[in-house]
Scaffold this motif. Structure first.
Motif, PDB file in Angstrom:
ATOM      1  N   ARG A 299       0.826  -1.190   0.000  1.00  0.00           N
ATOM      2  CA  ARG A 299       0.000   0.000   0.000  1.00  0.00           C
ATOM      3  C   ARG A 299       0.870   1.254   0.000  1.00  0.00           C
ATOM      4  NH1 ARG A 299      -4.566  -0.594   4.107  1.00  0.00           N
ATOM      5  NH2 ARG A 299      -5.153  -2.116   2.498  1.00  0.00           N
ATOM      6  N   GLY A 300       0.541   2.187  -0.889  1.00  0.00           N
ATOM      7  CA  GLY A 300       1.271   3.444  -0.972  1.00  0.00           C
ATOM      8  C   GLY A 300       2.593   3.348  -1.703  1.00  0.00           C
ATOM      9  N   GLU A 301       2.861   2.227  -2.375  1.00  0.00           N
ATOM     10  CA  GLU A 301       4.128   2.058  -3.081  1.00  0.00           C
ATOM     11  C   GLU A 301       3.881   1.566  -4.505  1.00  0.00           C
ATOM     12  OE1 GLU A 301       6.921  -0.262  -0.850  1.00  0.00           O
ATOM     13  OE2 GLU A 301       6.898   1.104   0.851  1.00  0.00           O
ATOM     14  N   THR A 302       4.970   1.428  -5.261  1.00  0.00           N
ATOM     15  CA  THR A 302       4.893   1.026  -6.665  1.00  0.00           C
ATOM     16  C   THR A 302       5.608  -0.292  -6.871  1.00  0.00           C
ATOM     17  OG1 THR A 302       4.830   3.333  -7.405  1.00  0.00           O
ATOM     18  CG2 THR A 302       5.480   1.684  -9.029  1.00  0.00           C
ATOM     19  N   TYR A 303       4.870  -1.246  -7.439  1.00  0.00           N
ATOM     20  CA  TYR A 303       5.463  -2.512  -7.858  1.00  0.00           C
ATOM     21  C   TYR A 303       5.461  -2.504  -9.384  1.00  0.00           C
ATOM     22  CZ  TYR A 303       6.523  -7.512  -8.121  1.00  0.00           C
ATOM     23  OH  TYR A 303       7.116  -8.717  -8.376  1.00  0.00           O
ATOM     24  N   ALA A 304       6.643  -2.624  -9.978  1.00  0.00           N
ATOM     25  CA  ALA A 304       6.763  -2.589 -11.434  1.00  0.00           C
ATOM     26  C   ALA A 304       6.982  -3.996 -11.976  1.00  0.00           C
ATOM     27  CB  ALA A 304       7.923  -1.693 -11.851  1.00  0.00           C
ATOM     28  N   LEU A 305       6.214  -4.343 -12.990  1.00  0.00           N
ATOM     29  CA  LEU A 305       6.414  -5.585 -13.733  1.00  0.00           C
ATOM     30  C   LEU A 305       7.080  -5.229 -15.052  1.00  0.00           C
ATOM     31  CD1 LEU A 305       3.224  -7.848 -13.472  1.00  0.00           C
ATOM     32  CD2 LEU A 305       5.524  -8.361 -12.652  1.00  0.00           C
ATOM     33  N   VAL A 306       8.240  -5.811 -15.318  1.00  0.00           N
ATOM     34  CA  VAL A 306       8.979  -5.499 -16.536  1.00  0.00           C
ATOM     35  C   VAL A 306       9.221  -6.779 -17.321  1.00  0.00           C
ATOM     36  CG1 VAL A 306      10.078  -3.505 -15.463  1.00  0.00           C
ATOM     37  CG2 VAL A 306      11.259  -5.700 -15.451  1.00  0.00           C
ATOM     38  N   GLY A 307       9.456  -6.587 -18.609  1.00  0.00           N
ATOM     39  CA  GLY A 307       9.723  -7.722 -19.490  1.00  0.00           C
ATOM     40  C   GLY A 307       9.421  -7.336 -20.920  1.00  0.00           C
TER      41      GLY A 307
ATOM     42  N   LEU B 254       1.272  12.354  -6.915  1.00  0.00           N
ATOM     43  CA  LEU B 254      -0.063  11.872  -6.547  1.00  0.00           C
ATOM     44  C   LEU B 254       0.027  10.736  -5.530  1.00  0.00           C
ATOM     45  CD1 LEU B 254      -1.801  11.873 -10.052  1.00  0.00           C
ATOM     46  CD2 LEU B 254      -2.275  13.429  -8.144  1.00  0.00           C
ATOM     47  N   GLN B 255       1.022   9.874  -5.701  1.00  0.00           N
ATOM     48  CA  GLN B 255       1.193   8.777  -4.754  1.00  0.00           C
ATOM     49  C   GLN B 255       1.478   9.309  -3.354  1.00  0.00           C
ATOM     50  OE1 GLN B 255       4.735   6.029  -5.037  1.00  0.00           O
ATOM     51  NE2 GLN B 255       3.109   4.525  -5.355  1.00  0.00           N
ATOM     52  N   GLN B 256       2.321  10.307  -3.274  1.00  0.00           N
ATOM     53  CA  GLN B 256       2.671  10.859  -1.968  1.00  0.00           C
ATOM     54  C   GLN B 256       1.486  11.596  -1.338  1.00  0.00           C
ATOM     55  OE1 GLN B 256       6.123  13.357  -2.064  1.00  0.00           O
ATOM     56  NE2 GLN B 256       6.362  13.398   0.156  1.00  0.00           N
ATOM     57  N   ARG B 257       0.732  12.326  -2.161  1.00  0.00           N
ATOM     58  CA  ARG B 257      -0.375  13.135  -1.637  1.00  0.00           C
ATOM     59  C   ARG B 257      -1.607  12.306  -1.305  1.00  0.00           C
ATOM     60  NH1 ARG B 257      -0.939  17.703  -6.128  1.00  0.00           N
ATOM     61  NH2 ARG B 257      -2.750  18.284  -4.867  1.00  0.00           N
ATOM     62  N   LEU B 258      -1.886  11.267  -2.117  1.00  0.00           N
ATOM     63  CA  LEU B 258      -3.134  10.514  -1.968  1.00  0.00           C
ATOM     64  C   LEU B 258      -2.939   9.124  -1.389  1.00  0.00           C
ATOM     65  CD1 LEU B 258      -4.791  11.429  -5.413  1.00  0.00           C
ATOM     66  CD2 LEU B 258      -5.025  12.614  -3.215  1.00  0.00           C
ATOM     67  N   GLY B 259      -1.679   8.701  -1.214  1.00  0.00           N
ATOM     68  CA  GLY B 259      -1.431   7.358  -0.698  1.00  0.00           C
ATOM     69  C   GLY B 259      -1.754   6.262  -1.694  1.00  0.00           C
ATOM     70  N   LEU B 260      -1.653   6.555  -2.992  1.00  0.00           N
ATOM     71  CA  LEU B 260      -1.998   5.584  -4.031  1.00  0.00           C
ATOM     72  C   LEU B 260      -0.970   4.454  -4.107  1.00  0.00           C
ATOM     73  CD1 LEU B 260      -2.977   8.060  -6.891  1.00  0.00           C
ATOM     74  CD2 LEU B 260      -4.548   6.587  -5.614  1.00  0.00           C
TER      75      LEU B 260
END
Length: 593
Positions: free
Chosen positions: A365-373, A525-531
């Motif tokens: 929650r509140g972080e970014t998980y990136a899928l690459v390939g 936006l992630q920092q402000r909204l907790g996305l």
């Protein structure tokens, strides 16, 4: 600014459309014998520049006057030299290339300057003589193989036609010569590929087919217009490596059009930087990149992901990520994939293609998980499974702690409010008939949220949130730039107040400076909204700037996963190492930290 495509650009240069008359010069040349396909590239007799563009001006006829797209552009390309023209959309780089090729649309007019090829004036040349040069002496490798290849002709026939049109082979010998060209362009198993249609090939293979068509006549000048912008970094490197080998062997000059300074720095001898229709800087590639003199060039370099240092966003909660594969009880999870599997039944067979094979990961929650390939690795299919836009063959999907795997129909509506999708291409994901206000309000209306007045107020609030002026609310997508359109798409995705955004290649269709702006917006936006974000990308240079955690997919499986600093700084899997090494500007065979 989005310039209109050049007339006839939907098929490879030098070839008429199916059903049209053959170009002048078709058939065998005088004397009966076709020119050998393997003839070496011809060199200039006087040692001067092969191509000279001198003070070129091009404008477009609009309803309200004219638009100056190119203003006083001068550049040159010598035999055996690669010159890259870089700049954002609307900078005039593609218009310059189309002027060289004689492929400007009807609305465009050359208003001044000269274009000479091998000392021959091209500016006032008639279409018949232009057509004789195009493909035979000056060839084009276009950007989009999806539109440049005829979808109803087999690949071998299209390459063979490039030979017969210019009298390089007859109908009997052309098929065998086409196979040799496909092999020269790096197409594996050319005998089988020649019998396939373009839609049956990957993007990389289609681009190789376009290269085969371009080199068919052994041209002295090749104009490559964003030839790899739609390809994954590994395929991009393979294509550019092979293309470089072919042009070096033939001695052809290359005019490379690109918005990627990393590609230009790695592949070009000289770089020409364009902005607002003008050349603002020019010089040896190493000098332009290492010591730029113009503010616009410095801006491009600062925005280019391949040159940027890590700009990791600030997490809502400052905590140390759990070890790879571990589950921590004190880490709230926005989404969880558990052993996801997706099979697709192949038509007219009992066989199935496994697109996703046992994939598991958490989006904190509140972080970014990136899928690459690479394309075809299964990452976008995983995104669709997580959003329940596709049914998993096996495995479970959890959103916000709730198992949503077995929900269907109306039971999925609460999920739609919690998880939203930001599409890849802002030019296709927005309804062209709607105003921005209606586009942003559309999810609210669909879910019956608020009154008409409340929805209008919410749209104004969201437009402001994504840093757009209120004036855009009354505009339609065609009146906006690519970056503005993607901001509208993000505003629409935020309308229902979701916790999770799935961003599927959200910046791959944008110029580097606009990419940087959108990535900054997402981090803010992630920092402000907790996305929380599931960020799908094939570009590790972009992922480096936004992700807290990275998962690497290969042929449907997750081959490496963990904190971004570890995966990108010290990758353990050979495929991740290869992805990092393929980033333009990275040393070959090494991963960059």
């Amino acid at each position: 600014m989005n310039l209109p495509p050049p007339e006839g650009a939907s098929y490879a240069a030098g070839r008429p459309r199916p059903g049209s008359a053959s170009s002048p010069g078709s058939g065998s040349p005088a004397g009966g014998a076709p020119r050998p396909v393997t003839a070496p590239g011809r060199q200039l007799g006087d040692g001067g520049p092969l191509l000279v563009v001198d003070d070129l001006a091009v404008d477009y006829r609009l309803r309200r006057g004219r638009l100056a797209a190119v203003r006083g552009v001068s550049l040159s390309v010598a035999a055996g030299e690669t010159v890259a023209v870089v700049g954002e959309s609307g900078s005039g780089k593609s218009t310059t290339a189309h002027a060289v090729l004689g492929l400007l649309p009807e609305a465009a007019r050359i208003g001044g300057g000269r274009i000479t090829f091998d000392g021959r004036e091209l500016t006032g040349l008639g279409e018949r003589r232009r057509r004789a040069l195009r493909g035979r002496d000056i060839a084009l490798v276009p950007q989009d193989p999806g539109t440049a290849l005829n979808p109803v002709w087999r690949v071998g026939r299209q390459v063979a036609e490039a030979l017969t049109v210019h009298g390089l082979a007859d109908r009997r010998s052309a098929p065998a010569a086409a196979l040799r060209l496909l092999a020269d362009a790096g197409v594996p198993d050319p005998e089988r590929r020649a019998h396939q249609y373009p839609h049956e090939l990957s993007g990389g293979l289609r681009q190789r087919v376009l290269i085969a068509i371009a080199i068919a006549a052994r041209p002295r000048l090749i104009v490559a217009d964003e030839p790899t912008s739609a390809l994954d970094v590994i395929v991009q490197r393979q294509i550019l490596d092979h293309f470089g080998e072919l042009t070096r062997a033939s001695g052809a000059g290359v005019l490379l059009i690109t918005h990627d300074l990393g590609v230009a720095a790695e592949r070009a001898d000289r770089i020409v930087v364009m902005a607002h229709g003008e050349v603002v800087e020019e010089g040896p590639a190493e000098t332009v990149v290492s010591a730029p003199t113009h503010p616009y060039t410095r801006q491009l370099i600062a925005a280019a992901p391949s040159f940027a240092t890590s700009r990791r966003p600030v997490a809502v909660r400052d905590r140390t990520p759990a070890p790879d594969g571990a589950k921590r009880a004190d880490t709230p999870v926005a989404a969880r994939a558990v052993e996801l599997v997706k099979d697709f039944r192949l038509p007219r067979t009992a066989e199935a293609l496994r697109a996703v094979d046992g994939v598991s990961f958490d989006v904190p929650r509140g972080e970014t998980y990136a899928l690459v390939g690479e394309s075809g690795s299964g990452k976008s299919t995983v995104a669709r499974l997580l959003l329940r836009l596709a049914e998993p063959t096996a495995g479970r999907v959890h959103i916000g702690g709730a198992d949503v795997t077995d929900l269907h129909g109306r039971a999925l509506r609460p999920l739609r409010r919690r998880a939203q999708l930001v599409y890849q291409n802002p030019y296709e994901s927005l309804n062209p008939r709607m105003t921005v206000a209606r586009i942003v309000q559309d999810p609210l209306a669909a879910h019956g949220v608020g009154t008409r007045r409340e929805r209008a107020a919410r749209a104004a609030e969201l437009v402001d949130l994504v840093a757009l002026p209120a004036a855009v609310l009354g505009r339609r997508p065609a009146e906006l730039s690519g970056g503005q359109r993607q901001r509208v798409a993000i505003a629409r995705a935020l309308a229902l107040g979701p916790d999770l955004l799935v961003c599927d290649e959200p910046v791959s269709a944008l110029d580097v400076s606009v990419q940087a702006q959108i990535l900054d917006l997402l981090a803010d936006l992630q920092q402000r909204l907790g996305l929380s974000y599931l960020f799908i990308s094939h570009d590790l240079a972009v992922v480096r700037q936004i992700a807290h955690h990275v998962g690497v997919m290969l042929r449907g499986r997750l081959v490496e996963s963990g904190p971004a600093d570890e995966v990108l700084g010290c990758p353990s899997h050979p495929y991740t190492q290869a992805l990092l090494a393929a980033v333009p500007g990275a040393p070959a065979g090494s991963a960059r930290s």
